[in-house]
Design an enzyme around this catalytic site. Sequence first.
Site, PDB file in Angstrom:
ATOM      1  N   HIS A 119     108.745  70.653  62.877  1.00  0.00           N
ATOM      2  CA  HIS A 119     107.977  71.696  62.186  1.00  0.00           C
ATOM      3  C   HIS A 119     108.762  72.343  61.051  1.00  0.00           C
ATOM      4  CE1 HIS A 119     105.461  72.079  66.115  1.00  0.00           C
ATOM      5  NE2 HIS A 119     105.089  71.055  65.369  1.00  0.00           N
ATOM      6  N   CYS A 150     108.523  75.766  38.139  1.00  0.00           N
ATOM      7  CA  CYS A 150     107.132  75.666  37.624  1.00  0.00           C
ATOM      8  C   CYS A 150     106.370  76.974  37.762  1.00  0.00           C
ATOM      9  CB  CYS A 150     106.377  74.558  38.374  1.00  0.00           C
ATOM     10  SG  CYS A 150     105.916  75.034  40.055  1.00  0.00           S
ATOM     11  N   GLY A 187     111.525  74.548  77.262  1.00  0.00           N
ATOM     12  CA  GLY A 187     111.187  75.782  76.544  1.00  0.00           C
ATOM     13  C   GLY A 187     109.986  75.662  75.647  1.00  0.00           C
TER      14      GLY A 187
HETATM   15  C1  BV8 Z   1      98.120  69.006  62.652  1.00  0.00           C
HETATM   16  C2  BV8 Z   1     106.105  76.217  62.366  1.00  0.00           C
HETATM   17  C3  BV8 Z   1      96.654  67.618  61.458  1.00  0.00           C
HETATM   18  C4  BV8 Z   1     105.556  77.427  61.691  1.00  0.00           C
HETATM   19  C5  BV8 Z   1     104.479  75.630  64.103  1.00  0.00           C
HETATM   20  C6  BV8 Z   1      94.534  68.566  69.039  1.00  0.00           C
HETATM   21  C7  BV8 Z   1      95.257  67.475  68.582  1.00  0.00           C
HETATM   22  C8  BV8 Z   1      95.991  67.563  67.400  1.00  0.00           C
HETATM   23  C9  BV8 Z   1      96.035  68.769  66.681  1.00  0.00           C
HETATM   24  C10 BV8 Z   1      95.315  69.834  67.171  1.00  0.00           C
HETATM   25  C11 BV8 Z   1      94.569  69.740  68.321  1.00  0.00           C
HETATM   26  N1  BV8 Z   1      93.964  70.941  68.515  1.00  0.00           N
HETATM   27  C12 BV8 Z   1      94.324  71.794  67.538  1.00  0.00           C
HETATM   28  C13 BV8 Z   1      95.133  71.141  66.712  1.00  0.00           C
HETATM   29  C14 BV8 Z   1      95.757  71.721  65.556  1.00  0.00           C
HETATM   30  C15 BV8 Z   1      97.092  72.383  65.846  1.00  0.00           C
HETATM   31  C16 BV8 Z   1      97.367  72.717  67.290  1.00  0.00           C
HETATM   32  O1  BV8 Z   1      98.011  71.961  68.003  1.00  0.00           O
HETATM   33  N2  BV8 Z   1      96.905  73.887  67.709  1.00  0.00           N
HETATM   34  C17 BV8 Z   1      97.170  74.335  69.047  1.00  0.00           C
HETATM   35  C18 BV8 Z   1      97.348  75.849  69.051  1.00  0.00           C
HETATM   36  C19 BV8 Z   1      96.012  73.906  69.932  1.00  0.00           C
HETATM   37  N3  BV8 Z   1      98.142  71.534  65.369  1.00  0.00           N
HETATM   38  C20 BV8 Z   1      98.419  71.561  64.056  1.00  0.00           C
HETATM   39  O2  BV8 Z   1      97.809  72.232  63.253  1.00  0.00           O
HETATM   40  C21 BV8 Z   1      99.553  70.680  63.599  1.00  0.00           C
HETATM   41  N4  BV8 Z   1      99.095  69.894  62.487  1.00  0.00           N
HETATM   42  O3  BV8 Z   1      97.620  68.726  63.702  1.00  0.00           O
HETATM   43  O4  BV8 Z   1      97.754  68.496  61.446  1.00  0.00           O
HETATM   44  C22 BV8 Z   1      96.679  66.985  60.128  1.00  0.00           C
HETATM   45  C23 BV8 Z   1      96.967  65.627  60.049  1.00  0.00           C
HETATM   46  C24 BV8 Z   1      96.965  65.035  58.802  1.00  0.00           C
HETATM   47  C25 BV8 Z   1      96.718  65.800  57.637  1.00  0.00           C
HETATM   48  C26 BV8 Z   1      96.486  67.172  57.750  1.00  0.00           C
HETATM   49  C27 BV8 Z   1      96.457  67.774  58.994  1.00  0.00           C
HETATM   50  C28 BV8 Z   1     100.716  71.522  63.092  1.00  0.00           C
HETATM   51  C29 BV8 Z   1     101.327  72.273  64.237  1.00  0.00           C
HETATM   52  C30 BV8 Z   1     102.629  72.932  63.767  1.00  0.00           C
HETATM   53  C31 BV8 Z   1     102.404  74.407  63.573  1.00  0.00           C
HETATM   54  N5  BV8 Z   1     103.676  75.071  63.243  1.00  0.00           N
HETATM   55  N6  BV8 Z   1     105.671  76.178  63.752  1.00  0.00           N
HETATM   56  C32 BV8 Z   1     106.261  78.683  62.133  1.00  0.00           C
HETATM   57  O5  BV8 Z   1     107.170  78.623  62.996  1.00  0.00           O
HETATM   58  O6  BV8 Z   1     105.901  79.739  61.595  1.00  0.00           O
HETATM   59  S1  BV8 Z   1     104.036  75.600  65.719  1.00  0.00           S
HETATM   60  C33 BV8 Z   1     104.827  76.906  66.471  1.00  0.00           C
HETATM   61  O7  BV8 Z   1     104.086  77.164  67.615  1.00  0.00           O
HETATM   62  C34 BV8 Z   1     106.186  76.584  66.952  1.00  0.00           C
HETATM   63  O8  BV8 Z   1     106.919  75.787  66.065  1.00  0.00           O
HETATM   64  C35 BV8 Z   1     105.920  75.896  68.236  1.00  0.00           C
HETATM   65  O9  BV8 Z   1     105.799  74.530  68.040  1.00  0.00           O
HETATM   66  C36 BV8 Z   1     104.579  76.428  68.601  1.00  0.00           C
HETATM   67  C37 BV8 Z   1     104.733  77.339  69.773  1.00  0.00           C
HETATM   68  O10 BV8 Z   1     105.006  76.505  70.768  1.00  0.00           O
HETATM   69  P1  BV8 Z   1     106.329  76.667  71.639  1.00  0.00           P
HETATM   70  O11 BV8 Z   1     107.533  76.288  70.871  1.00  0.00           O
HETATM   71  O12 BV8 Z   1     106.018  75.939  72.872  1.00  0.00           O
HETATM   72  O13 BV8 Z   1     106.486  78.186  71.878  1.00  0.00           O
HETATM   73  P2  BV8 Z   1     105.570  79.033  72.802  1.00  0.00           P
HETATM   74  O14 BV8 Z   1     105.810  80.415  72.465  1.00  0.00           O
HETATM   75  O15 BV8 Z   1     104.192  78.480  72.759  1.00  0.00           O
HETATM   76  O16 BV8 Z   1     106.107  78.712  74.272  1.00  0.00           O
HETATM   77  C38 BV8 Z   1     107.401  79.088  74.618  1.00  0.00           C
HETATM   78  C39 BV8 Z   1     107.606  78.551  76.014  1.00  0.00           C
HETATM   79  O17 BV8 Z   1     108.940  78.853  76.379  1.00  0.00           O
HETATM   80  C40 BV8 Z   1     106.703  79.205  77.039  1.00  0.00           C
HETATM   81  O18 BV8 Z   1     106.086  78.210  77.833  1.00  0.00           O
HETATM   82  C41 BV8 Z   1     107.661  80.055  77.891  1.00  0.00           C
HETATM   83  O19 BV8 Z   1     107.334  80.011  79.273  1.00  0.00           O
HETATM   84  C42 BV8 Z   1     108.961  79.361  77.676  1.00  0.00           C
HETATM   85  N7  BV8 Z   1     110.129  80.230  77.728  1.00  0.00           N
HETATM   86  C43 BV8 Z   1     110.248  81.510  77.301  1.00  0.00           C
HETATM   87  N8  BV8 Z   1     111.519  81.939  77.507  1.00  0.00           N
HETATM   88  C44 BV8 Z   1     112.203  80.892  78.042  1.00  0.00           C
HETATM   89  C45 BV8 Z   1     111.335  79.809  78.185  1.00  0.00           C
HETATM   90  N9  BV8 Z   1     111.711  78.624  78.710  1.00  0.00           N
HETATM   91  C46 BV8 Z   1     112.995  78.493  79.096  1.00  0.00           C
HETATM   92  N10 BV8 Z   1     113.906  79.501  78.990  1.00  0.00           N
HETATM   93  C47 BV8 Z   1     113.549  80.702  78.471  1.00  0.00           C
HETATM   94  N11 BV8 Z   1     114.464  81.692  78.373  1.00  0.00           N
END
Ligand code: BV8
Length: 250
Positions: A119, A150, A187
């Site tokens: 990402h 640009c 994580g």
């Molecule tokens: C795309 C950068 C298509 C920006 C991020 C179905 C299939 C395919 C795609 C989709 C779909 N449904 C919807 C979609 C679209 C979407 C998506 O997946 N949405 C989700 C919400 C359903 N996906 C996209 O849009 C992707 N692009 O599909 O493009 C396409 C193809 C061709 C041409 C054009 C378009 C792009 C996705 C990337 C988005 N960008 N980040 C930024 O950072 O600002 S994603 C961002 O959220 C993070 O990078 C991370 O990946 C995500 C959050 O997830 P996690 O990292 O898991 O973090 P989270 O907070 O959720 O969870 C933390 C976990 O840690 C928890 O479970 C917790 O229990 C645990 N935890 C907490 N503390 C600890 C711990 N574990 C261990 N120790 C600890 N101490």
Amino acid sequence: MNAPSELVEAVRTARHIVVMTGAGISAESGVPTFRDAQTGLWAQYDPEELATPGAFRRNPSLVWDWYSWRRELVSQAEPNPGHFALAELAARVPRLTLITQNVDGLHQRAGSQDVIELHGNILRVKCSADGRIIASWPATNETPPPCPECGAPLRPDVVWFGEALPMLALNRAAKAAEQGDLFLSIGTSALVHPAASLAYVALQRKAVVAEINLDPTPLTAVATIAWHGRAGELLPQLLRDAFPGDAFPE
Ligand code: BV8
């Protein structure tokens, strides 16, 4: 609490370990996860609303300020024992591919090499018109600053929701998921695609898939092993159990 014996055995015998990390591994470094409530000024915003091309089009200054705030947070953060444990693990197994969804660069600062950033990286800035990385630009009060080449608004070099992932990184990650015999999902809420699909690729190939996460996720029910707790505690424990007698830097 010791690591599950099945996981210790899998680490010891794996030929190629594939690791996928999410925001949870940086939580103990003080970097809020995506699902943590945002603090202060940003508490009123939903990250999934802000991390989109639409938000940037509608309010580029707000989005730029959010990333500046996060970039400052990340720059103050230090890698934690979870990051260091993964760098140590790579030195003790035949092959390890580290894939991250995180944009904070903490794996690299912990010494991990060749990190696949699915990402992007919040510390990099690019031109919103042609995607060229811009390392520096003239001081200005304008937010976002104009591209020095640009004039188009600068933006963070991260993948927003609705944007395609970098092809090279995704291909390398997919290839590793198809080859590895042990897949560690660490994580991550395993909700964001296509990153979240890689664990299922490994499952389909009958690789051992282990989830190391604070809370259960959609992956928990289908993973070979689920070990819940803080990555900063569990990963060093895993190394101590898998490589007893090795001295690990604390
Ligand atoms: C795309 C950068 C298509 C920006 C991020 C179905 C299939 C395919 C795609 C989709 C779909 N449904 C919807 C979609 C679209 C979407 C998506 O997946 N949405 C989700 C919400 C359903 N996906 C996209 O849009 C992707 N692009 O599909 O493009 C396409 C193809 C061709 C041409 C054009 C378009 C792009 C996705 C990337 C988005 N960008 N980040 C930024 O950072 O600002 S994603 C961002 O959220 C993070 O990078 C991370 O990946 C995500 C959050 O997830 P996690 O990292 O898991 O973090 P989270 O907070 O959720 O969870 C933390 C976990 O840690 C928890 O479970 C917790 O229990 C645990 N935890 C907490 N503390 C600890 C711990 N574990 C261990 N120790 C600890 N101490």
